[in-house]
Design an enzyme around this catalytic site. Structure first.
Site, PDB file in Angstrom:
ATOM      1  N   THR A  20       0.845  -1.199   0.000  1.00  0.00           N
ATOM      2  CA  THR A  20       0.000   0.000   0.000  1.00  0.00           C
ATOM      3  C   THR A  20       0.878   1.246   0.000  1.00  0.00           C
ATOM      4  O   THR A  20       2.106   1.151  -0.054  1.00  0.00           O
ATOM      5  CB  THR A  20      -0.966  -0.017   1.204  1.00  0.00           C
ATOM      6  OG1 THR A  20      -1.982   0.971   1.015  1.00  0.00           O
ATOM      7  CG2 THR A  20      -0.249   0.261   2.527  1.00  0.00           C
ATOM      8  N   ASN A  21       0.257   2.407   0.027  1.00  0.00           N
ATOM      9  CA  ASN A  21       0.957   3.682   0.135  1.00  0.00           C
ATOM     10  C   ASN A  21       0.611   4.319   1.461  1.00  0.00           C
ATOM     11  O   ASN A  21      -0.494   4.107   1.967  1.00  0.00           O
ATOM     12  CB  ASN A  21       0.450   4.654  -0.945  1.00  0.00           C
ATOM     13  CG  ASN A  21       1.068   4.402  -2.289  1.00  0.00           C
ATOM     14  OD1 ASN A  21       2.196   3.933  -2.388  1.00  0.00           O
ATOM     15  ND2 ASN A  21       0.340   4.705  -3.326  1.00  0.00           N
ATOM     16  N   ALA A  22       1.511   5.128   1.988  1.00  0.00           N
ATOM     17  CA  ALA A  22       1.187   5.915   3.171  1.00  0.00           C
ATOM     18  C   ALA A  22       0.211   7.014   2.745  1.00  0.00           C
ATOM     19  O   ALA A  22       0.510   7.774   1.832  1.00  0.00           O
ATOM     20  CB  ALA A  22       2.445   6.531   3.755  1.00  0.00           C
ATOM     21  N   VAL A  34      -2.643   6.086  -5.042  1.00  0.00           N
ATOM     22  CA  VAL A  34      -2.911   4.786  -5.670  1.00  0.00           C
ATOM     23  C   VAL A  34      -1.649   3.931  -5.666  1.00  0.00           C
ATOM     24  O   VAL A  34      -0.569   4.407  -6.023  1.00  0.00           O
ATOM     25  CB  VAL A  34      -3.406   4.998  -7.121  1.00  0.00           C
ATOM     26  CG1 VAL A  34      -3.734   3.662  -7.766  1.00  0.00           C
ATOM     27  CG2 VAL A  34      -4.615   5.922  -7.151  1.00  0.00           C
TER      28      VAL A  34
END
Ligand code: CTP
Length: 213
Positions: free
Chosen positions: A21-23, A89
């Site tokens: 995922t991304n922060a 995203v």
């Protein structure tokens, strides 16, 4: 008139319990949703998993993966006056998603990753008299990269910010219009920046708020 706003991170699963995922706290996107509602627009907020509650009065579509984000956005896009892409995203997903929980083998694990769809670019390709506003999070060659995204995703404006924006209450942004000209350089709380962005979009990318779309 309806605004589509994407927010939060997307997740790309290795198996049923692990993901890339991304922060992203979702604060900027949710602040934009609140600001758009306060200005009299209808809002569809499509969001990855975050810890904050969606604002009252918006159509809220929770998603997890980039593919789900794309499908949710494409479903509502024809009814929207425009989109603001504030989602962080996840650009890659594991080529293979294992079912259940992968077991350790005692050795190294190599992951093959493939690109996820570009949601904003897909909406940009499909747009018809609709505005597209993107975000560009850049750590180097910031303006040059932001301009490439502005053109590549057929954006009408792009909001350039830096990794210091992640998980912060405050942000510093440069708003770049479709000609590559700086339309604003603003610092302050994400709420203040959201208010200014919605006001700018109202004045420059659409007519006054109305129900005719
Ligand atoms: N975006 C999107 N779908 C993707 C990637 C990005 O909709 N698969 C959107 C983001 O919501 C943002 C804009 O495109 O509005 C730019 O996102 P950013 O992460 O800064 O850039 P990328 O296009 O992912 O490029 P790179 O990671 O190489 O900087």
């Amino acid at each position: 008139m309806r605004f589509l706003i994407t927010a939060g991170p997307t997740r790309e699963y290795l198996d049923d319990v692990r993901f890339l995922t991304n922060a992203s706290s979702g604060r900027m996107g949710y602040a934009l949703a609140r600001a758009a509602l306060a200005s009299g627009y209808q809002v569809t907020l499509v969001s990855g998993p975050v810890a904050i509650a969606p604002p009252d009065g918006c159509d809220f579509v929770p998603v997890r993966t980039t593919q789900e984000l794309l499908e949710a956005c494409e479903r509502v896009w024809p009814e929207c006056a425009g989109v603001i892409g504030a989602a962080a995203v996840c650009d890659y997903r594991p080529k293979i998603r294992a079912t259940g929980k992968m077991k350790k083998t005692g050795g190294p694990l190599l992951l093959e990753l493939v690109e996820t769809p570009d949601v904003l670019a897909a909406l940009g390709r499909q747009k018809e008299n609709q505005f597209v506003v993107g975000f560009a999070l850049e750590s180097q060659d910031a303006r040059e990269n932001a301009l490439r995204k502005l053109r590549g995703k057929r954006c009408d404006a792009i909001v350039l910010n830096a990794p210091t924006a992640i998980d912060a209450d405050e942000n510093t942004i440069e708003l770049i219009d479709r000609h590559g000209v700086t339309a604003g350089e603003w610092s302050g709380s994400k709420t203040d920046i959201a208010d200014r962005l919605i006001a700018w979009i109202s004045q420059n990318l659409i007519g006054p708020a109305s129900d005719d779309l």
